[in-house]
Write a protein that holds these residues in place. Structure first.
Motif, PDB file in Angstrom:
ATOM      1  N   TYR A  35       0.839  -1.181   0.000  1.00  0.00           N
ATOM      2  CA  TYR A  35       0.000   0.000   0.000  1.00  0.00           C
ATOM      3  C   TYR A  35       0.885   1.244   0.000  1.00  0.00           C
ATOM      4  N   GLN A 106      -5.683  -8.242   7.644  1.00  0.00           N
ATOM      5  CA  GLN A 106      -4.323  -7.986   7.206  1.00  0.00           C
ATOM      6  C   GLN A 106      -3.542  -7.364   8.361  1.00  0.00           C
TER       7      GLN A 106
ATOM      8  N   GLN B  31     -18.393  -8.679   3.516  1.00  0.00           N
ATOM      9  CA  GLN B  31     -18.652  -9.612   4.614  1.00  0.00           C
ATOM     10  C   GLN B  31     -17.778  -9.386   5.839  1.00  0.00           C
ATOM     11  N   SER B  32     -16.642  -8.736   5.646  1.00  0.00           N
ATOM     12  CA  SER B  32     -15.691  -8.594   6.748  1.00  0.00           C
ATOM     13  C   SER B  32     -15.340  -7.128   6.925  1.00  0.00           C
ATOM     14  N   PHE B  34     -13.193  -4.202   9.485  1.00  0.00           N
ATOM     15  CA  PHE B  34     -12.087  -4.063  10.423  1.00  0.00           C
ATOM     16  C   PHE B  34     -11.890  -2.598  10.799  1.00  0.00           C
ATOM     17  N   TYR B  36      -8.745  -0.247  12.284  1.00  0.00           N
ATOM     18  CA  TYR B  36      -7.320  -0.147  12.574  1.00  0.00           C
ATOM     19  C   TYR B  36      -7.062   1.178  13.268  1.00  0.00           C
ATOM     20  N   LEU B  46      -4.363  -3.488  13.901  1.00  0.00           N
ATOM     21  CA  LEU B  46      -5.734  -4.000  13.981  1.00  0.00           C
ATOM     22  C   LEU B  46      -6.246  -3.947  15.419  1.00  0.00           C
ATOM     23  N   TYR B  51     -18.018  -9.366  11.788  1.00  0.00           N
ATOM     24  CA  TYR B  51     -18.483 -10.047  10.595  1.00  0.00           C
ATOM     25  C   TYR B  51     -20.002 -10.204  10.563  1.00  0.00           C
ATOM     26  N   LEU B  88      -8.828   3.920  11.172  1.00  0.00           N
ATOM     27  CA  LEU B  88      -9.131   3.576   9.787  1.00  0.00           C
ATOM     28  C   LEU B  88     -10.165   2.462   9.742  1.00  0.00           C
ATOM     29  N   LYS B  92     -13.668  -5.595   3.582  1.00  0.00           N
ATOM     30  CA  LYS B  92     -13.173  -6.588   2.631  1.00  0.00           C
ATOM     31  C   LYS B  92     -14.299  -6.989   1.677  1.00  0.00           C
ATOM     32  N   LEU B  98      -8.932  -5.325   0.571  1.00  0.00           N
ATOM     33  CA  LEU B  98      -9.417  -4.417   1.598  1.00  0.00           C
ATOM     34  C   LEU B  98      -9.529  -3.013   1.026  1.00  0.00           C
ATOM     35  N   PHE B 100     -10.008   0.875   2.222  1.00  0.00           N
ATOM     36  CA  PHE B 100      -9.834   1.679   3.423  1.00  0.00           C
ATOM     37  C   PHE B 100     -10.518   3.026   3.277  1.00  0.00           C
ATOM     38  N   GLY B 101     -11.084   3.513   4.390  1.00  0.00           N
ATOM     39  CA  GLY B 101     -11.507   4.894   4.441  1.00  0.00           C
ATOM     40  C   GLY B 101     -10.300   5.781   4.699  1.00  0.00           C
TER      41      GLY B 101
END
Lengths: 117, 110
Positions: A35, A106, B31-32, B34, B36, B46, B51, B88, B92, B98, B100-101
């Motif tokens: 990334y 990840q 479906q997933s 996260f 961070y 993380l 989920y 963040l 997924k 993934l 990300f915002g």
């Protein structure tokens, strides 16, 4: 300890030069990712690899190249074609290589800061 | 429409208060999800994954997921100065990538 190691922490590139960022993991993860993060921005995917000897372009692959010859290693080369390389580069890995494990998160290395000289 | 959107602007909360962060996503098949945490100059770490619809609690953190409305939120209870960071949201999609915002900066004021 298991983890993801990125090196170097800081890197300076001269104009016209290619530079390679190292990413090594000992987590036995199948998938690896690169990334780029610019100030105040989210993470943008450059390249990813779900299995050895295979990789796919992400959203901003132009000016970058990768290889995946070993499960543990996923080096990123920033070529001279990348005209604005200054950014924070993050390598990540995850256990999944197929949608069967799509809930796997990840995990990130500590990153490499690349600047232009 | 961006894949993952987070509220703009830093969020300032007094120490001990609840910080509330929201995130919306566009891919209904996701479906997933996260969250961070990223300290200034560091890499993302993380802190929560979720989920299924509903709440998931882990210590002072609670993640909430509503797939029908396509949003996921993070609550930080009893906010501490050490919670000052950028959070963040990551979603997924079916191709295992993934998205990300841009992140929400949280500043906890002692």
């Amino acid at each position: 300890d298991g983890g993801i190691t990125q090196s170097p922490k800081y890197l300076f590139r001269k104009e016209g030069q290619n530079v390679t960022l190292s990413c090594e993991q000992n987590l036995n993860h199948d998938a690896m990712y690169w990334y780029r993060q610019d100030p105040g921005q989210g993470l943008r995917l450059i390249y990813y690899s779900q299995i050895v000897n295979d990789f796919q372009k992400g959203d901003i692959a132009e000016g970058y190249s990768v290889s995946r010859e070993k499960k543990e290693s996923f080096p990123l080369t920033v070529t001279s074609a990348q005209k604005n390389p200054t950014a924070f580069y993050l390598c990540a890995s995850s256990r999944d290589s197929t949608a069967l494990y799509s809930n796997q998160p990840q995990h990130f290395g500590d990153g490499t800061r690349l600047s232009i000289l | 429409q961006k894949e993952v959107e987070q509220n703009s602007g830093p969020l300032s909360v007094p120490e001990g208060a609840i910080a509330s962060l929201n995130c919306t996503y566009s891919d209904r098949g996701s479906q997933s999800f996260f969250w961070y945490r990223q300290y200034s100059g560091k890499s993302p770490e993380l802190i929560m994954s979720i989920y299924s619809n509903g709440d998931k609690e882990d210590g002072r953190f609670t993640a909430q997921l509503n797939k029908a409305s396509q949003y996921v939120s993070l609550l930080i209870r009893d906010s501490q100065p050490s919670d000052s960071a950028t959070y963040l949201c990551a979603v997924k999609s079916g191709n295992n990538r993934l998205a990300f915002g841009k992140g929400n900066q949280v500043v906890v004021i002692p």
